[in-house]
Structures are given as C-alpha cells and as structure tokens.
Design a protein around this motif. Structure first.
Motif, PDB file in Angstrom:
ATOM      1  N   LYS A 395       0.832  -1.205   0.000  1.00 40.46           N
ATOM      2  CA  LYS A 395       0.000   0.000   0.000  1.00 40.46           C
ATOM      3  C   LYS A 395       0.865   1.252   0.000  1.00 40.46           C
ATOM      4  CE  LYS A 395      -3.858   2.195   2.455  1.00 40.46           C
ATOM      5  NZ  LYS A 395      -4.790   2.086   3.606  1.00 40.46           N
ATOM      6  N   GLN A 398       2.171   1.898  -3.476  1.00 42.80           N
ATOM      7  CA  GLN A 398       1.095   2.399  -4.333  1.00 42.80           C
ATOM      8  C   GLN A 398       0.786   3.860  -4.021  1.00 42.80           C
ATOM      9  OE1 GLN A 398      -0.296   0.921  -6.840  1.00 42.80           O
ATOM     10  NE2 GLN A 398       0.434  -1.175  -6.606  1.00 42.80           N
ATOM     11  N   GLN A 399       0.786   4.216  -2.731  1.00 42.98           N
ATOM     12  CA  GLN A 399       0.476   5.592  -2.341  1.00 42.98           C
ATOM     13  C   GLN A 399       1.557   6.556  -2.821  1.00 42.98           C
ATOM     14  OE1 GLN A 399      -2.428   6.595  -0.706  1.00 42.98           O
ATOM     15  NE2 GLN A 399      -1.643   8.569  -1.417  1.00 42.98           N
ATOM     16  N   GLN A 400       2.812   6.169  -2.673  1.00 41.58           N
ATOM     17  CA  GLN A 400       3.901   7.025  -3.144  1.00 41.58           C
ATOM     18  C   GLN A 400       3.872   7.170  -4.663  1.00 41.58           C
ATOM     19  OE1 GLN A 400       7.674   5.694  -1.626  1.00 41.58           O
ATOM     20  NE2 GLN A 400       7.103   5.998   0.518  1.00 41.58           N
ATOM     21  N   ALA A 401       3.474   6.111  -5.343  1.00 41.76           N
ATOM     22  CA  ALA A 401       3.365   6.184  -6.808  1.00 41.76           C
ATOM     23  C   ALA A 401       2.279   7.182  -7.221  1.00 41.76           C
ATOM     24  CB  ALA A 401       3.049   4.789  -7.367  1.00 41.76           C
ATOM     25  N   MET A 402       1.149   7.175  -6.510  1.00 41.65           N
ATOM     26  CA  MET A 402       0.081   8.132  -6.796  1.00 41.65           C
ATOM     27  C   MET A 402       0.540   9.560  -6.509  1.00 41.65           C
ATOM     28  SD  MET A 402      -3.294   6.158  -5.310  1.00 41.65           S
ATOM     29  CE  MET A 402      -4.301   7.613  -5.589  1.00 41.65           C
ATOM     30  N   ASN A 403       1.253   9.755  -5.406  1.00 41.50           N
ATOM     31  CA  ASN A 403       1.715  11.093  -5.037  1.00 41.50           C
ATOM     32  C   ASN A 403       2.703  11.660  -6.048  1.00 41.50           C
ATOM     33  OD1 ASN A 403       0.145  10.877  -2.745  1.00 41.50           O
ATOM     34  ND2 ASN A 403       1.840  10.297  -1.403  1.00 41.50           N
ATOM     35  N   GLN A 404       3.526  10.803  -6.630  1.00 41.69           N
ATOM     36  CA  GLN A 404       4.546  11.251  -7.571  1.00 41.69           C
ATOM     37  C   GLN A 404       4.132  11.055  -9.030  1.00 41.69           C
ATOM     38  OE1 GLN A 404       8.562   9.965  -6.652  1.00 41.69           O
ATOM     39  NE2 GLN A 404       8.092   9.736  -4.471  1.00 41.69           N
ATOM     40  N   ASN A 405       2.891  10.614  -9.232  1.00 37.85           N
ATOM     41  CA  ASN A 405       2.348  10.430 -10.576  1.00 37.85           C
ATOM     42  C   ASN A 405       3.239   9.505 -11.426  1.00 37.85           C
ATOM     43  OD1 ASN A 405       0.475  10.769 -12.643  1.00 37.85           O
ATOM     44  ND2 ASN A 405       1.562  12.536 -13.500  1.00 37.85           N
ATOM     45  N   CYS A 406       3.578   8.353 -10.841  1.00 34.42           N
ATOM     46  CA  CYS A 406       4.380   7.362 -11.557  1.00 34.42           C
ATOM     47  C   CYS A 406       3.887   5.974 -11.153  1.00 34.42           C
ATOM     48  CB  CYS A 406       5.872   7.539 -11.247  1.00 34.42           C
ATOM     49  SG  CYS A 406       6.276   7.360  -9.497  1.00 34.42           S
ATOM     50  N   THR A 407       4.619   4.952 -11.494  1.00 35.38           N
ATOM     51  CA  THR A 407       4.198   3.586 -11.172  1.00 35.38           C
ATOM     52  C   THR A 407       4.884   3.097  -9.897  1.00 35.38           C
ATOM     53  OG1 THR A 407       5.960   2.500 -12.422  1.00 35.38           O
ATOM     54  CG2 THR A 407       3.968   3.116 -13.632  1.00 35.38           C
TER      55      THR A 407
END
Length: 425
Positions: A395, A398-407
């Motif tokens: 999780k 996934q959250q860090q990926a959403m925050n940085q707009n990447c995968t």
C-alpha cells in the motif's frame, strides 16, 4: 539468378529455429519431472520430520513407502536428463542449466546418508528439514534457469508461473515443518512465531506473482482454493499459534490438524503444478509442430521457385522499407513481380518479422518478471526497515506512486537505488 545458397540459408534458418524449440521442449519435460520429484521430496521431508519428532513412533511405514516413490521419480528424471542432455551432443544446452543439474544430482547422491541418519535417529528434525530444503532449492534452481533461457514468450510465461507456484509451495512446506517443530518442542518462541509470519508473507508474495503470470483458469483455481474452508481453518490456526507464544502447547490433536491442513493445501498446489506442466509440454509440442509445418511450406515454395530462372527478383536492394543510406528519405518505387522470386523475398520478410515479434514478446514477458522481482525486493526492504506487513508495504508503494504520478515499479527502483547509494557511502 538466385544462388543455391540463398535457398539453403532460408531453410537452415527455420531448421535452427526447430532445433531451439526441440531443446525448449526437452527443458519443459525436464521441469515437469523436477516438479514431481520436488513434490515427492517435500512429502518425504514432512514424514521424516514427524518420524524424528515422535522418536520413530509415527510415520514409520509411510516414510518407507515414500522412499520408494522418491526413488522411482528420481530414476525417471535421471533417464530424461541422460536422454536429452548427454546422449544428444548436438543439443543446444545451457552451461548454467547443466551446472545446476550437476549440483542437484550431487545432493541426490548423498541422500542415502541423510536417510540413514534419520532412520537411526542420529539427526534432529531441524537439521533434517534444513538438508531436504537445500536439496529442494537446488532442483528449483533448474526451473529458474529454464525460464531465463526460454526462447518463446508463451512458454516463458508458463515457466515463470511455475517457478512462483513451486516457490510458494516450498514456502508452505517450510511453514508446515517449522510448525511441526514447534509442536514437537511443546512451545512456540517469539523467534519461531516471527519465522512463521515471514513465511506466510513470502507465500503471499509468491502467490501474487503466480496469479499474475498464470493462465486465467489456473489463477481462478488458486483464488478459489484460498477461499475454501480448509484454507480458512489454516489461517485461523495460524492465529492460534501466535497465542501460544512463550507458553506450552502439547495438545497432539492441534499438531495433527496443523499438519493435515498444511498438507491438504500443498496437495492442491501440486494439482495446479500438474495442470501447469501439462500445459507447458502441450505448448512446447504445439510450437514445434507449427515450426515444422512452416518448414514444409518453405521447402515447397523453394522447390517451386527453383523451377523458374528468368523472372526479376525483388530483394533488399530495391526495398525502400529496408535500412540503408543514412538520411535518405526518398521512396524508391519498384514493381513487385508476381513470381516465385517475389514469393521467396516475402518468405524472408515473413521469417524476419516472425523472429522480431517473438523477441519483442519474450522481452515483454521477461521485463514484467523483472518488475515483479523489483517490487518484491522493495517490499521486503520496507518490511524489514519499517516493520511493516506485506500488505502495508504494498500500500505504501502504491500511495507514493500516486503522489509522484508514476508507477509502483518506479518507486521501487528509486527506493532500491537510494539503498545502494547509502551502502556505497
């Protein structure tokens, strides 16, 4: 006029492809035998564990019968190894694969000594489990090597799925062994409970990657099995074991239930492995049959072409789609003659396009496998450094990926790169 070499090299290219597919089919048969041998070794490990822990009271007859099953499967595997890798000098063998075979066979050669120590109660249940686990790991390395050298995307995908399923099953076997050791001792230490927890999380990760790579029907079968009453009972029992931490646990009925539930779950995994290895061999034979059919077609067209000598050929010399002069954007117009020569050039183009396509598909499968491995390493690092559970680590990625707009893969790569830099500093 076309030289005879042109025809011969076209056919030789397809024969070379068939030779590689022959070896790939042999590798698929190898992993099928390895899968079954590992299953039998896991059963012997479990029975030997109980036999040692009970002071030779339990599983005496069952263990002796199991030795016969292991020996039979070992003989089948050795015959297959000799047939496909020793008696065919022209085979396209991988030195890494053959080295892995040598290491695993060396372990099998010493198995008689281990069994004698078990029979005479001269080895502990823990030491016996460790020895069997090393041998099983050596055989599983072969499946990993076969996946790495696979030259077909569909087969590679099945091999990757099998690799993760076998890993999950082995982790389940080790969880069963550690639990049995705890029951034999009559208590579960904090360290033992943590080891069982880590094994449960590692199984979750391996299962996640299996589901991602496996055919849809097998993936659904796995999900359905994990939701059965037996799997739920095992999960409940895992929770009960944590309550025994630091306390005596000498109830034989619980030990028997633990062993049976864990064994039932592993048996279902073996059923999935059998289905997967069956599909693997079928796919290999299908690819081989297709390649032979294409070779027959090529031979027919080459024979037809050799009967014509006067038509103008269209080759790479006059094909504007082929790479050539740097910076030349002009389109060379040429007429495609409706002759055998044009048909031959089309065959060459088709063969080149086919090779490019399978290489691209293979690269995609292996890239996906590499990404899964990267995510796994990143989650393990987070679990160790931040004391997170596997779902919490997933999780967080996934959250860090959403925050940085990447995968999540990008985050995992960044995380591991920073870790390497810190180690270097």
């Amino acid at each position: 006029m076309i030289s005879s070499d042109t025809f011969q090299f076209l056919l030789a290219a397809k024969r070379a492809e068939i030779k590689v597919l022959h070896q790939l089919a042999a590798n698929c048969q190898l992993v099928t035998f390895v899968s079954e041998l590992v299953h039998q070794l896991q059963r012997e490990r479990g029975m030997s564990n109980v036999y040692l822990a009970s002071g030779s009271e339990l599983f005496r007859a069952e263990r002796q019968a199991q030795l016969v099953h292991v020996t039979q499967q070992e003989q089948l595997l050795r015959q297959a190894l000799q047939q496909h890798y020793l008696h065919k000098p022209e085979a396209h063998n991988s030195s890494r694969l053959l080295s892995a075979v040598s290491m695993a066979l060396l372990g099998m050669d010493d198995l008689a000594e281990l069994r004698q120590q078990i029979s005479q109660q001269k080895i502990s249940a823990l030491a016996s489990t460790q020895a069997f686990s090393r041998l099983i790991h050596a055989w599983q390395t072969l499946v990993s090597e076969a996946a790495d050298i696979a030259s077909d995307a569909d087969i590679c995908r099945l091999l990757v799925a099998l690799q993760h399923l076998m890993q999950c099953k082995e982790l389940a076997g080790q969880e069963r062994a550690w639990g049995s050791i705890g029951f034999a001792k009559g208590s579960f230490s904090v360290d033992l409970i943590q080891r069982l927890t880590d094994l449960e999380l590692a199984q979750f990760q391996a299962a996640e990657q299996f589901v991602s790579a496996a055919p849809a029907a097998l993936a659904q079968s796995w999900i359905a099995q994990e939701n059965t009453q037996g799997s739920q009972d095992l999960a409940h029992l895992r929770g009960m074991l944590k309550q025994f931490t630091g306390h005596d646990c000498t109830v034989p009925a619980i030990a028997d239930i633990w062993y049976q539930l864990a064994t039932d779950r592993m048996d279902h995994m073996q059923q999935l492995q059998v289905q997967l290895t069956t599909q693997l061999q079928q796919q290999a034979q299908h690819k081989l049959a297709d390649a032979r059919q294409q070779l027959d077609l090529y031979q027919q067209k080459v024979t037809a072409r050799q009967q014509h000598n006067k038509a103008q050929i269209r080759s790479i010399l006059f094909d504007p789609s082929m790479p050539g002069l740097y910076g030349d954007a002009s389109a060379i117009q040429c007429r495609l003659e409706q002759t055998g020569y044009s048909s031959l050039y089309q065959l060459l183009n088709d063969q080149a396009a086919y090779i490019n396509r399978i290489q691209a598909e293979l690269a995609e499968v292996k890239a996906k496998a590499d990404e899964q491995h990267l995510l796994k390493r990143a989650k393990i690092w987070l679990m160790q450094q931040q004391k997170l559970t596997e779902p919490a680590a997933h999780k967080l990625l996934q959250q860090q990926a959403m925050n940085q707009n990447c995968t999540a893969v990008d985050i995992a790569r960044q995380l591991l790169q920073k870790t390497r830099q810190k180690v270097g500093d």
